[in-house]
Design a protein around this motif. Structure first.
Motif, short mmCIF file in Angstrom:
data_model
loop_
_atom_site.label_atom_id
_atom_site.label_comp_id
_atom_site.label_asym_id
_atom_site.label_seq_id
_atom_site.Cartn_x
_atom_site.Cartn_y
_atom_site.Cartn_z
N SER A 116 79.22 90.84 10.42
CA SER A 116 78.58 91.82 11.31
C SER A 116 78.85 93.25 10.83
O SER A 116 77.99 94.11 10.94
N GLY A 117 80.03 93.49 10.28
CA GLY A 117 80.33 94.81 9.72
C GLY A 117 79.47 95.12 8.52
O GLY A 117 78.98 96.25 8.37
N LEU A 118 79.26 94.13 7.66
CA LEU A 118 78.37 94.33 6.51
C LEU A 118 76.95 94.61 6.96
O LEU A 118 76.26 95.47 6.39
N ALA A 119 76.50 93.88 7.96
CA ALA A 119 75.13 94.09 8.46
C ALA A 119 74.99 95.48 9.07
O ALA A 119 73.99 96.17 8.84
N ALA A 120 75.98 95.91 9.85
CA ALA A 120 75.92 97.24 10.45
C ALA A 120 75.92 98.31 9.37
O ALA A 120 75.17 99.30 9.46
N PHE A 121 76.72 98.12 8.35
CA PHE A 121 76.76 99.09 7.25
C PHE A 121 75.43 99.12 6.51
O PHE A 121 74.94 100.19 6.13
N ALA A 122 74.83 97.95 6.31
CA ALA A 122 73.53 97.88 5.63
C ALA A 122 72.45 98.60 6.43
O ALA A 122 71.63 99.33 5.86
N VAL A 123 72.45 98.40 7.73
CA VAL A 123 71.44 99.06 8.56
C VAL A 123 71.67 100.57 8.57
O VAL A 123 70.72 101.35 8.46
N ALA A 124 72.93 100.98 8.66
CA ALA A 124 73.23 102.41 8.66
C ALA A 124 72.82 103.05 7.33
O ALA A 124 72.27 104.14 7.29
N LEU A 125 73.09 102.35 6.22
CA LEU A 125 72.68 102.87 4.92
C LEU A 125 71.18 102.83 4.73
O LEU A 125 70.60 103.77 4.19
N GLY A 126 70.57 101.75 5.16
CA GLY A 126 69.14 101.59 4.97
C GLY A 126 68.32 102.61 5.73
O GLY A 126 67.25 103.03 5.28
N SER A 127 68.82 103.06 6.86
CA SER A 127 68.06 104.01 7.66
C SER A 127 68.14 105.42 7.08
O SER A 127 67.31 106.26 7.39
N VAL A 128 69.14 105.69 6.26
CA VAL A 128 69.24 107.03 5.66
C VAL A 128 68.85 107.01 4.18
O VAL A 128 68.91 108.03 3.52
N ALA A 129 68.48 105.84 3.70
CA ALA A 129 68.19 105.70 2.27
C ALA A 129 66.93 106.47 1.89
O ALA A 129 65.88 106.30 2.48
N ASP A 130 67.09 107.33 0.90
CA ASP A 130 65.95 108.09 0.41
C ASP A 130 65.47 107.61 -0.95
O ASP A 130 64.30 107.76 -1.28
N ASP A 131 66.35 107.03 -1.71
CA ASP A 131 65.92 106.57 -3.03
C ASP A 131 65.98 105.05 -3.12
O ASP A 131 66.50 104.37 -2.26
N GLY A 132 65.42 104.53 -4.18
CA GLY A 132 65.30 103.09 -4.35
C GLY A 132 66.62 102.37 -4.49
O GLY A 132 66.77 101.25 -4.01
N LEU A 133 67.60 103.00 -5.11
CA LEU A 133 68.89 102.35 -5.31
C LEU A 133 69.59 102.10 -3.98
O LEU A 133 70.12 101.00 -3.74
N GLN A 134 69.57 103.08 -3.10
CA GLN A 134 70.21 102.90 -1.79
C GLN A 134 69.49 101.83 -0.98
O GLN A 134 70.11 101.03 -0.29
N ARG A 135 68.18 101.81 -1.05
CA ARG A 135 67.43 100.77 -0.33
C ARG A 135 67.73 99.39 -0.90
O ARG A 135 67.88 98.43 -0.17
#
Length: 91
Positions: free
Chosen positions: A47-66
Motif C-alpha cells: 500500500s505504501g508503494l501504491a501511494a508513492f506511485a500515485v503521488a509521483l504519477g500525479s506530479v509527473a511531467d516527463d516520461g521517465l517519472q510516469r
C-alpha cells in the motif's frame, strides 16, 4: 489545483509513514514467527508503494517519472495477486 496538491501531500506522507511500520512489523514477524505480522508487513509495503506511485504519477511531467509510477503500480498489483494466491496454497 489546491485539492490535487493536498492529496499528493497526504499520499506522500502515508508512503513515508509506511516505512517504519513495515520495519517494525518485519521485526515482529522475525522474532515471533508470526504469519499474521508477515502478511500485514506485506500489505503495508504494497500500500505504501501504491501511494508513492500515485503521488509521483500525479506530479509527473516527463516520461521517465510516469514510467516509474507505472512500474510501481504494476509491482503493487503483482504483489497483491501473489499475496492473495499465497492464501490458496497449502502450507
Amino acid at each position: 489545483m489546491g485539492g490535487i496538491v493536498a492529496w499528493q501531500a497526504v499520499l506522500f506522507v502515508y508512503a513515508l509513514f509506511t516505512m517504519p511500520v513495515f520495519v517494525v512489523l518485519g521485526l515482529v514477524a522475525q522474532v515471533t514467527g508470526s504469519r499474521l505480522a508477515r502478511r500485514w508487513m506485506e500489505i503495508v509495503l504494497l500500500s505504501g508503494l501504491a501511494a508513492f506511485a500515485v503521488a509521483l504519477g500525479s506530479v509527473a511531467d516527463d516520461g521517465l517519472q510516469r514510467t516509474m509510477a507505472v512500474m510501481l503500480a504494476v509491482m503493487f498489483v503483482g504483489g497483491l495477486v501473489m499475496h492473495v494466491r499465497s492464501y490458496t496454497r497449502s502450507s
